[in-house]
Scaffold this motif. Structure first.
Motif, short mmCIF file in Angstrom:
data_model
loop_
_atom_site.label_atom_id
_atom_site.label_comp_id
_atom_site.label_asym_id
_atom_site.label_seq_id
_atom_site.Cartn_x
_atom_site.Cartn_y
_atom_site.Cartn_z
N GLY A 139 36.01 16.38 26.84
CA GLY A 139 37.05 17.38 26.68
C GLY A 139 38.43 16.77 26.80
N GLN A 140 39.37 17.60 27.25
CA GLN A 140 40.75 17.18 27.43
C GLN A 140 41.25 17.60 28.80
N ILE A 141 42.15 16.80 29.36
CA ILE A 141 42.83 17.22 30.58
C ILE A 141 43.74 18.39 30.22
N ALA A 142 43.68 19.44 31.01
CA ALA A 142 44.44 20.65 30.70
C ALA A 142 44.89 21.33 31.97
N PRO A 143 45.96 22.11 31.88
CA PRO A 143 46.35 22.93 33.03
C PRO A 143 45.34 24.06 33.22
N PRO A 144 45.37 24.75 34.35
CA PRO A 144 44.48 25.91 34.53
C PRO A 144 44.75 26.97 33.46
N PRO A 145 43.80 27.86 33.20
CA PRO A 145 44.00 28.91 32.19
C PRO A 145 45.22 29.76 32.51
N SER A 146 45.90 30.21 31.46
CA SER A 146 47.08 31.05 31.66
C SER A 146 46.69 32.33 32.37
N LYS A 147 47.65 32.89 33.10
CA LYS A 147 47.38 34.09 33.88
C LYS A 147 47.76 35.33 33.10
N LEU A 148 46.93 36.36 33.20
CA LEU A 148 47.19 37.65 32.60
C LEU A 148 47.75 38.60 33.66
N TYR A 149 48.34 39.69 33.18
CA TYR A 149 48.88 40.67 34.11
C TYR A 149 47.75 41.25 34.96
N GLU A 150 47.98 41.31 36.26
CA GLU A 150 46.96 41.80 37.18
C GLU A 150 47.62 42.66 38.24
N PRO A 151 47.45 43.98 38.18
CA PRO A 151 48.04 44.83 39.22
C PRO A 151 47.32 44.64 40.55
N GLY A 152 48.08 44.64 41.60
CA GLY A 152 47.48 44.50 42.92
C GLY A 152 47.21 43.05 43.28
N ALA A 153 46.41 42.87 44.32
CA ALA A 153 46.09 41.54 44.82
C ALA A 153 45.14 40.82 43.86
N PRO A 154 45.23 39.47 43.79
CA PRO A 154 44.32 38.71 42.93
C PRO A 154 42.87 38.97 43.31
N GLY A 155 42.04 39.07 42.29
CA GLY A 155 40.63 39.36 42.53
C GLY A 155 39.86 38.14 43.01
N GLY A 157 35.44 36.79 43.62
CA GLY A 157 34.09 37.05 43.16
C GLY A 157 33.79 36.38 41.83
N LEU A 158 32.64 36.73 41.29
CA LEU A 158 32.17 36.09 40.07
C LEU A 158 33.07 36.41 38.88
N ILE A 159 33.44 37.70 38.71
CA ILE A 159 34.31 38.13 37.62
C ILE A 159 35.68 38.45 38.18
N ARG A 160 36.70 37.90 37.57
CA ARG A 160 38.07 38.14 38.03
C ARG A 160 39.01 37.99 36.84
N GLN A 161 40.22 38.47 37.03
CA GLN A 161 41.21 38.44 35.94
C GLN A 161 41.88 37.07 35.83
N ASN A 162 42.22 36.48 36.96
CA ASN A 162 42.92 35.20 36.98
C ASN A 162 42.31 34.31 38.05
#
Length: 248
Positions: A139-155, A157-162
Motif C-alpha cells: 500500500g501507501q503511507i497515508a494519514p488517518p481517514p478524514s473525519k466526518l461531522y459527528e454530533p456529540g462525543a466521539p463514538g 466500539g466496532l462501528i463508529r463515525q470517526n
C-alpha cells in the motif's frame, strides 16, 4: 464635484487593487497545490519501504504516499468499521485493522478497504475475512481517514463515525505508529480498494482567480466609462440638471 470625483476614484482603485491581489493569491494557492500533487506523484514512484525502513521514518511529511510492502500479523480484535464512507458513490464502511510488523514489532493501523453495508440492519458490521498468521500487505503511507461531522462525543466500539489515532492508542493499548497504511491491490478478504484520488481543488482556485480578475476589470471598465467615455450631453446634464442639454 471634485470631492465626489476623488472619492469615486479612490473607491475604484481600492476595489480594483483588491480584486487583482486576491486573484494572484488564488493563483499562488493553485501553484502550491500543483507542487504538492507533483511531490505526491514523485513519492508514489519511489521504491517500496519495508518494515525496517518504516521503523526509522524521518517524519510523516517526508514519506507521505510512499509505497510500502510489509509482513505482519493482524490484531483482529481491534478492527474498526468507519461508517458512512463512500466508494464509487455507494455508502458503506472503511475497515481498519492494526498490523503488527514481523521484523520490527511496530504496530501500524491499516486502512484495509471498503465494504458495503446492510441497510436493513444498520448497526450490523458486514463480515470480512481477517486471515490469521503472517500476511503481506502492500500500500501507501497515508494519514488517518478524514473525519466526518459527528454530533456529540466521539463514538467507540466496532462501528463508529470517526477514529482519532491518539484516542485509539489509549483505547486499544497498542503503541500505534503516527501514520497509517492504505492497502492497495485487487479486492480480497471481502474488501474493495478503489480508493478515490485525493481532491486538491486546483481548478477551484483557478475559477476564483478568474472571478477576482473579472471583478477588477469590471470596476476599472465602469470607472472609465462613467468618467471618460460617456456622451458629453450625459455628463453635462449631471452637472447642470436645470439646463437643457445642448442640441447636436
Amino acid at each position: 464635484m471634485k470631492r465626489k470625483f476623488y472619492l469615486v476614484t479612490a473607491a475604484a482603485l481600492f476595489f480594483a487593487s483588491l480584486g487583482i491581489y486576491l486573484g494572484f493569491w488564488q493563483l499562488g494557492r493553485a501553484a502550491q497545490k500543483e507542487a504538492m500533487h507533483a511531490a505526491m506523484q514523485a513519492q508514489a514512484r519511489r521504491a517500496p519501504l519495508d518494515a525496517a525502513a518504516l521503523a526509522q521514518l524521518p517524519g510523516l511529511a517526508a514519506t507521505l504516499y510512499r509505497p510500502v510492502r510489509v509482513a505482519g500479523t493482524w490484531e483482529s480484535a481491534h478492527t474498526v468499521y468507519l461508517d458512512n464512507r463512500q466508494m464509487d458513490g455507494k455508502v458503506g464502511f472503511f475497515v481498519l485493522t492494526p498490523l503488527r510488523l514481523q521484523t520490527s514489532g511496530q504496530v501500524v493501523l491499516v486502512q484495509r478497504g471498503w465494504v458495503g453495508r446492510n441497510f436493513e440492519v444498520r448497526d450490523q458490521a458486514p463480515a470480512v475475512q481477517t486471515p490469521p498468521g503472517l500476511v503481506w500487505v502492500e500500500g501507501q503511507i497515508a494519514p488517518p481517514p478524514s473525519k466526518l461531522y459527528e454530533p456529540g462525543a466521539p463514538g467507540t466500539g466496532l462501528i463508529r463515525q470517526n477514529l482519532d489515532l491518539d484516542r485509539f492508542r489509549s483505547e486499544s493499548g497498542l503503541a500505534l505508529a503516527d501514520f497509517t497504511i492504505r492497502q492497495s491491490g485487487p479486492p480480497s478478504d471481502g474488501l474493495r480498494r478503489d480508493w478515490p484520488a485525493l481532491a486538491l481543488g486546483v481548478e477551484k482556485h483557478y475559477g476564483y482567480a478568474f472571478q477576482w480578475f473579472a471583478l477588477a476589470a469590471l470596476v476599472v471598465g465602469l470607472y472609465l466609462w462613467f468618467h471618460f467615455f460617456r456622451r458629453p450631453s450625459a455628463r453635462f446634464q449631471e452637472t447642470h440638471p436645470h439646463v437643457p442639454p445642448p442640441s447636436l
